[in-house]
Design an enzyme around this catalytic site. Structure first.
Site, PDB file in Angstrom:
ATOM      1  N   ASP A 192       0.225  -1.422  -0.599  1.00 44.99           N
ATOM      2  CA  ASP A 192      -0.130  -0.120  -0.323  1.00 44.99           C
ATOM      3  C   ASP A 192       1.124   1.561  -0.008  1.00 44.99           C
ATOM      4  OD1 ASP A 192      -2.178   1.584   0.477  1.00 44.99           O
ATOM      5  OD2 ASP A 192      -2.480   1.081   2.296  1.00 44.99           O
ATOM      6  N   ASP A 214      -2.678   2.262  -6.012  1.00 40.64           N
ATOM      7  CA  ASP A 214      -1.614   2.211  -5.093  1.00 40.64           C
ATOM      8  C   ASP A 214      -1.788   0.809  -3.784  1.00 40.64           C
ATOM      9  OD1 ASP A 214      -4.071   2.460  -3.938  1.00 40.64           O
ATOM     10  OD2 ASP A 214      -3.658   4.562  -2.564  1.00 40.64           O
ATOM     11  N   GLU A 215      -2.357   0.236  -4.720  1.00 37.94           N
ATOM     12  CA  GLU A 215      -2.136  -0.661  -4.076  1.00 37.94           C
ATOM     13  C   GLU A 215      -2.644  -2.151  -4.741  1.00 37.94           C
ATOM     14  OE1 GLU A 215      -5.665  -0.048  -1.113  1.00 37.94           O
ATOM     15  OE2 GLU A 215      -6.587  -2.441  -0.761  1.00 37.94           O
TER      16      GLU A 215
END
Lengths: 364, 375
Positions: free
Chosen positions: A11, A106-107
């Site tokens: 993350d 983002d993950e």
């Protein structure tokens, strides 16, 4: 069934905000938020850690963020840039495994049980990925390492920012016991309250309920709760899973019949949906409206167009469908849940014309 | 009404009038136009032709020999289709009380039905506070160099025209954008007074029609306006248009200030190359990649079922190698309205807006958003 996989959840820390601080050094060390302006009822998409100290959170109305932090710096999101960096980070992932499941820009989850560098320790793979991301992008991320997706995700949240947290099979039950139930993915505000009404606040309280009881009160999701409380999650990491649909929904505090109130709720949901869509950089051409009435009967209504929906057509079509349902098909019936979703994404075009107002976020 | 008009002037005037007539025929009354006689001006008889589609109106005053004054309202297309074939020097138009109109030219004789004048939404020229005077040549240039960038579909109504405003240096600023490109002209004018209306948005259709007849509008066009309408008057022709409601976006943030990669390019060379390379394009965005290297510009098409194409020529460039994608049509649109031998292109990154200008004249600039390409 035992689970001996090695799953990493990565993350990126305050991703959009960190990218902006990277590109615009004047914002480094300052409270910064990425989001829409308050005069357009915008919301915060990401907040830097300096801003979080003031209580600024993502999904918070921008006006509220400024109340909490008057010296907040606000910039408009630049999704193409975030996508660019996300692509770079995925390039690093691909050096270690092909089993990558992106959740958002983002993950991502990575299954490194059998990895390309033949490193037996999931923790050491996570360390190497973290340091390579830092080296290549100058951004930090938090990594969670465990034996399934659920625990890996919980682990990545444990030591933010720039964290690395491992949950081994031996540590899992002790760790889970004290975990607040709201941390379990899928537990929203309404479920949390309902659980609290039964005296369930941390996962340990959940362990005392059997599967049947959970099923009775929470339906299908009861089974998920039963498993998660025991650290069980057999979902595989699905590489490059194609996004088939994106949807958002909300359960109201009280049942609604007033069309104006419903309109407002729909508008808020649509904004949320648009944000989610932006995060994935896509939009589809089928819209689905979901209504659950007070007696739990549920209906969905869909509409497809030849071209993908944009902001205004999404707002307009959603509203029209809602009015169709509430005024014509089911007049006056109290509604407890409203949802809106987008599907039918099709192939992303190979060539995209960029737009001043969409891509540079200049108000038009 | 009984008047005698020079046939050539009549045809030319009808041509201007017909272009304003509503082509959708959604309201039958709007397929008509009006002729009315004016008070004699210094012994010279004048008649006024006018037409409107509610949004745009044209009023044209031409000399005529007036025997009996009066006014008529009659189908525009029918009269024009007949009159354009007239050969004799003068045409007589005569109306009767029973709403018949007799038109005769040489030996040709026509009797056409007309419409009650009172039913027609007759346009009129108003006294408006705000005004500016611009040379017709400059006006034509301002329209040519901006209108192409305005939006043609209804998605963002406030972009369906050209915004006219005033700069800090007391020059007029003409801007148009469809979100993909921006065109701007900063034009000093003879005289202006923007008063309480700092900005107006002139609709596409009005500017297109005005541009068509610019040459007939004399040396100076007088523009008067308020927050609802604008009027363009020159010589014998007056246009009146409703303005686009709403606010034009602030385009300053769109215009890059720090595009450091600069290249001077021969305009005609680029036009020819673009036409060659885009010929095989099947994508409606007609993508082309510009690849700049020291002293060289390479153009490259996407590979399609019709093949592939590339071209290259020398340019002035001494920066790092750089590549960016554009819609060919957008590039050609701007190159075609420019007149300079060379153009200056300024880039920053493949994802950010680029600037095109005339290196020797800073009244014009265009900003272009690139294409994100994956080939």
């Amino acid at each position: 069934m035992s689970d001996s996989r090695k799953i990493i959840h990565i993350d990126m820390d305050a991703f959009y905000a960190s990218v902006e601080q990277l590109d615009q050094p004047q914002f480094r060390g300052k409270p910064l938020a990425v989001g829409g302006p308050s005069e357009k009822r915008g919301v915060i998409a990401a907040a830097s850690y300096e801003a979080r100290k003031f209580g600024v959170r993502s999904a918070m109305p921008t006006a509220e963020a400024f109340r909490r932090c008057p010296e907040l710096n606000l910039v408009s999101p630049r999704f193409p840039r975030y996508r660019e960096i996300s692509e770079q980070v995925h390039g690093i992932f691909r050096c270690y495994t092909d089993l990558i499941e992106p959740v958002a820009l983002d993950e991502a989850w990575l299954d490194v049980s059998a990895n390309l560098i033949r490193e037996p320790s999931g923790t050491r793979v996570a360390e190497r990925i973290k340091s390579e991301i830092l080296e290549q992008t100058a951004l930090t991320c938090s990594a969670g390492v465990s034996y399934n997706k659920f625990l890996a995700k919980i682990a990545s949240e444990e030591n933010k920012p720039d964290g690395l947290f491992v949950i081994t099979p031996e540590q899992a039950s002790a760790f889970l016991k004290v975990l607040p139930v709201r941390k379990i993915p899928g537990v929203g505000r309404v479920t949390e309250e309902k659980l609290r009404d039964f005296g369930i606040e941390i996962t340990e309280d959940l362990l005392k309920k059997d599967a049947e009881w959970l099923n009775q009160h929470f339906g299908k999701f009861g089974m998920v709760l039963f498993q998660r409380a025991r650290g069980i999650d057999h979902r595989p990491v699905e590489p490059e899973r194609e996004t088939k649909s994106v949807s958002v929904e909300t359960t109201f505090d009280r049942n609604l019949t007033n069309l104006e109130e419903l309109d407002l709720e729909l508008q808020n949901l649509t904004e949320k949906l648009l944000q989610r869509l932006d995060r994935n950089g896509i939009c589809g051409s089928t819209l689905t409206l979901k209504l659950k009435f007070a007696d739990f009967e549920q209906i969905t209504r869909s509409e497809s167009r030849s071209l993908p929906f944009d902001r205004s057509s999404l707002l307009e079509t959603g509203k029209r469908k809602l009015h169709q349902c509430c005024s014509r098909e089911y007049p006056g019936r109290p509604i407890r849940l409203l949802g809106i979703g987008i599907s039918n994404f099709g192939k992303p075009p190979r060539v995209v014309q960029l737009d001043f107002f969409e891509d540079l976020k200049i108000p038009v | 009404m009984d008047i005698l008009i020079n046939t050539e002037i009549l045809i030319s005037t009808l041509q201007n009038v017909i272009s304003v007539i509503d082509k959708s025929y959604s309201k039958p009354i709007l397929s008509n136009f009006m002729i009315k006689t004016l008070e004699n001006e210094g012994g010279q008889g004048m008649v006024e032709f006018s037409a409107t589609d509610y949004e745009l109106s044209i009023i044209e005053r031409i000399p005529a020999e007036i025997t009996t004054s009066g006014s008529i309202c009659i189908n525009a297309k029918r009269v024009f289709d007949i009159a354009r074939e007239f050969q004799a020097k003068e045409t007589r138009i005569l109306s009767t009380e029973q709403l018949w109109v007799h038109i005769s030219c040489g030996a040709s004789e026509l009797r056409l039905p007309s419409v009650e004048v009172g039913l027609y939404p007759q346009p009129n020229i108003e006294e408006l506070k705000q005004n500016l005077k611009i040379s017709t040549v400059d006006l034509a240039q301002c329209i040519d160099m901006t209108l192409f960038a305005s939006q043609t579909n209804e998605a963002r109504r406030n972009l369906m025209g050209v915004a006219l405003s005033i700069t800090d240096e007391q020059k007029t600023r003409w801007q148009a954008t469809d979100g993909h490109r921006l065109a701007q002209v900063i034009q000093p004018v003879e005289e202006m007074n923007f008063g309480e209306v700092p900005e107006i948005i002139l609709p596409r259709k009005a500017l297109m029609e005005i541009r068509k007849v610019c040459e007939l509008m004399g040396e100076i066009v007088d523009i008067t306006f308020d927050e609802r309408v604008a009027q363009f008057s020159g010589n014998r022709i007056h246009f009146k248009t409703r303005l686009i409601e709403g606010k034009f976006p602030n385009c300053d943030p769109i215009i890059p200030k720090d595009n450091e990669r600069k290249s001077t390019i021969h305009r005609e060379n680029l036009i020819h190359s673009l036409r060659i390379v885009s010929a095989i394009s099947t994508d409606k965005l007609r993508p082309v990649k510009l690849n700049l290297q020291s002293g060289l510009l390479k153009l490259e098409s996407e590979k399609t079922e019709f093949g592939e194409a590339s071209d290259e020529f020398e340019v002035n460039y001494d920066g790092e190698p750089f590549e960016i994608g554009f819609n060919t049509r957008y590039l050609l649109d701007v190159l075609n309205v420019m007149k300079s031998d060379e153009i200056l292109m300024e880039f920053k990154s493949p994802m950010s807006p680029s600037v095109i200008r005339d290196p020797n004249n800073d009244i014009f600039l265009s900003v272009l958003m690139p294409l994100r390409t994956e080939w």
